[in-house]
Structure formats: structure tokens, C-alpha cells
Enzyme design. Structure first.
Site, PDB file in Angstrom:
ATOM      1  N   ASN A  79      25.841 -34.672   1.448  1.00  0.00           N
ATOM      2  CA  ASN A  79      27.148 -34.402   2.048  1.00  0.00           C
ATOM      3  C   ASN A  79      27.047 -33.128   2.888  1.00  0.00           C
ATOM      4  OD1 ASN A  79      30.011 -34.609   2.438  1.00  0.00           O
ATOM      5  ND2 ASN A  79      30.298 -33.011   0.894  1.00  0.00           N
ATOM      6  N   HIS A 105      29.388 -29.881   4.264  1.00  0.00           N
ATOM      7  CA  HIS A 105      30.658 -29.214   3.967  1.00  0.00           C
ATOM      8  C   HIS A 105      30.791 -27.966   4.840  1.00  0.00           C
ATOM      9  CE1 HIS A 105      34.170 -28.193   1.639  1.00  0.00           C
ATOM     10  NE2 HIS A 105      33.715 -26.954   1.568  1.00  0.00           N
ATOM     11  N   SER A 154      27.167 -26.100   4.899  1.00  0.00           N
ATOM     12  CA  SER A 154      26.138 -26.389   3.895  1.00  0.00           C
ATOM     13  C   SER A 154      25.894 -27.883   3.836  1.00  0.00           C
ATOM     14  CB  SER A 154      26.615 -25.960   2.499  1.00  0.00           C
ATOM     15  OG  SER A 154      27.135 -24.646   2.484  1.00  0.00           O
ATOM     16  N   ASP A 193      31.876 -31.037  -3.874  1.00  0.00           N
ATOM     17  CA  ASP A 193      31.166 -30.055  -3.038  1.00  0.00           C
ATOM     18  C   ASP A 193      30.285 -29.133  -3.883  1.00  0.00           C
ATOM     19  OD1 ASP A 193      32.547 -31.086  -0.805  1.00  0.00           O
ATOM     20  OD2 ASP A 193      34.234 -29.743  -1.148  1.00  0.00           O
TER      21      ASP A 193
HETATM   22  C1  GRF Z   1      33.140 -31.840   9.158  1.00  0.00           C
HETATM   23  O1  GRF Z   1      33.609 -30.530   9.340  1.00  0.00           O
HETATM   24  C2  GRF Z   1      32.410 -31.954   7.857  1.00  0.00           C
HETATM   25  O2  GRF Z   1      31.729 -30.790   7.491  1.00  0.00           O
HETATM   26  C3  GRF Z   1      33.519 -32.228   6.871  1.00  0.00           C
HETATM   27  O3  GRF Z   1      34.421 -33.052   7.569  1.00  0.00           O
HETATM   28  C4  GRF Z   1      34.290 -32.825   8.963  1.00  0.00           C
HETATM   29  C5  GRF Z   1      33.987 -34.158   9.586  1.00  0.00           C
HETATM   30  O4  GRF Z   1      34.002 -34.087  10.989  1.00  0.00           O
HETATM   31  N1  GRF Z   1      33.012 -32.790   5.652  1.00  0.00           N
HETATM   32  P1  GRF Z   1      33.463 -35.293  11.832  1.00  0.00           P
HETATM   33  O5  GRF Z   1      34.238 -36.531  11.398  1.00  0.00           O
HETATM   34  O6  GRF Z   1      31.994 -35.434  11.562  1.00  0.00           O
HETATM   35  O7  GRF Z   1      33.735 -34.934  13.261  1.00  0.00           O
END
Ligand code: GRF
Length: 226
Positions: A111, A113, A140, A149
């Protein structure tokens, strides 16, 4: 995956899919991994269009069509498994994962984050960083575990926070870094440089005891404050 086959990944999204796009671009340019499917829990996720434009199987599994979490999980797991991915990549997938789901993909799900975990798990990370007056923020990539997370962290990219930043400017700076580190991690996994063994990250055959750290790799003009 045999030694001659490219690693295959399935990407889970819920919305915009800019990280998905970064993954698509790198997969086409560097040919280290292929994206077998993109699955969203929202039919109107823009990322589904990105997948279709790239000729990737795009599916929607809407939890509102299922009577309970278990049956939603079953459908999601079945759909992912039908692509036989080597790695499951969560890219802005806005659903809490159940222990059953996490267990099924243990050690082969990652994932991204938008914070320097373990700080700021959950939502609204950029605003929380501004409210706290932090001078450094970032993103991260971690392996997925039961804890939200909370899994073992592979890499973090740090960005500076400037006095005149707002949520939007900060989010953009972090996102640029996300788009660099996420494809990087997927490539390492595809090259078998990265894996989970006995609940421990291994990188290049050695235990990774600290996350790898990068400094705002998107913008050399904006060095971190000292
Ligand atoms: C990103 O900031 C990611 O870190 C978080 O959700 C957002 C997704 O953005 N988990 P996208 O859909 O990839 O533009």
C-alpha cells in the site's frame, strides 16, 4: 511466475488513479512487470478509464451490491485471484481491509500512504501535518497487514513543508514523490529484490531493518530544511 515471465500485478483503486497511471507508464516503459487488472470499488473511479485506455482489464466490485462484508470480500478475492497476480498493489483503495482479506494476500500486498508512517495513519494527512506545524512530510510504501497503514515499511520519501504551503500544494509535492517510489517498489518486487519472509522484509537478500529513505526526489530545487 517462471523465470522468463514478467511479474504480474493487480491494482486496487477507488478514485483518480494517478498512482495507477504512474505504474502503467513505468510498466510500459521498463517492461519489468505487467498490470493484469485494475479493480475499483466505485464504478465512477477515473482510474478505471485509465486502465481501459491502456488495454488493461478493468472491473468494479461495488460493496453496495453485497449483503455483507464477507460476500464482498469473497467477490473481490475471487476477481483478484482470477488474474493470478504475483503482487497486489493498493493505490488509493478506500476500504478497510478485513483480516480474512489481508491473510489471503499476506506478504504479497503493498500500500502507499501519504505520510511518514507511523505518523498520520488514516485520512487528511496533509492538513494534519500543517496543523501540527511539521517541517517535514512525505509518503511511505509498506506491506499490508491487519493494522490500518501499519505494516512493515519498505521505503519513505521525505519532502519539505514550507511556511506558505496549503493542503493542495503539500499534497502535490508528496504525490510527485508517490509517483516515483511506488513504481520503483513494484519493480523491485518483480525483480525479486524485495520480498517478505517470516514477517520480515528482505531487500537484496538481506533483512531490511529500517525503511529506505529518499529525500524529495521529485524536486531538487526544493531541498529539505536543515
Ligand atoms: C494517494 O495520495 C495515496 O497515497 C493514497 O490515496 C491517494 C490516491 O491517489 N493512498 P490516486 O488515486 O493514486 O491519484
Amino acid at each position: 511466475m517462471t523465470s522468463t515471465e514478467k511479474a504480474s500485478v493487480v491494482v486496487l483503486i477507488s478514485g483518480r488513479g494517478s498512482n495507477l497511471q504512474a505504474l502503467i507508464d513505468v510498466s510500459l516503459r521498463e517492461r519489468q512487470f505487467s498490470i493484469a487488472a485494475v479493480i475499483s470499488n466505485h464504478a465512477d473511479a477515473y482510474g478505471l478509464k485509465r486502465a481501459k485506455n491502456a488495454g488493461i482489464r478493468a472491473a468494479c466490485i461495488d460493496y453496495r451490491n453485497f449483503p455483507d462484508q464477507d460476500s464482498f470480500d469473497d467477490a473481490l478475492i475471487e476477481n483478484i485471484d482470477s488474474s493470478k497476480p504475483d503482487l497486489l498493489v493498493l493505490a488509493g483503495f478506500m476500504r478497510i481491509l478485513t483480516p480474512r482479506f489481508v491473510q489471503h494476500f499476506q506478504g504479497r500486498a503493498i500500500n502507499i500512504h501519504p505520510s511518514l508512517l507511523p505518523k498520520y495513519r488514516g485520512l487528511h494527512t496533509h492538513q494534519r501535518v500543517l496543523d501540527a506545524g511539521d517541517k517535514i512530510h512525505g509518503c511511505s510504501v509498506h506491506f499490508v497487514t491487519d493494522e490500518l497503514d501499519g505494516g512493515p515499511i519498505i521505503i519513505q520519501s521525505r519532502v519539505p513543508v514550507f511556511a506558505n504551503d496549503n493542503e493542495d500544494t503539500l499534497a502535490k509535492r508528496v504525490l510527485k514523490n508517490e509517483h516515483i517510489i511506488y513504481p520503483m517498489v513494484v519493480t523491485w518486487y518483480a525483480q525479486k529484490r524485495l520480498r517478505m519472509r517470516n514477517d520480515q522484509i528482505e531487500f537484496d537478500g538481506k533483512p531490511l531493518t529500517q525503511p529506505l529513505i529518499l529525500q524529495d526526489i521529485s524536486d531538487a530545487q526544493n531541498p529539505l530544511p536543515t
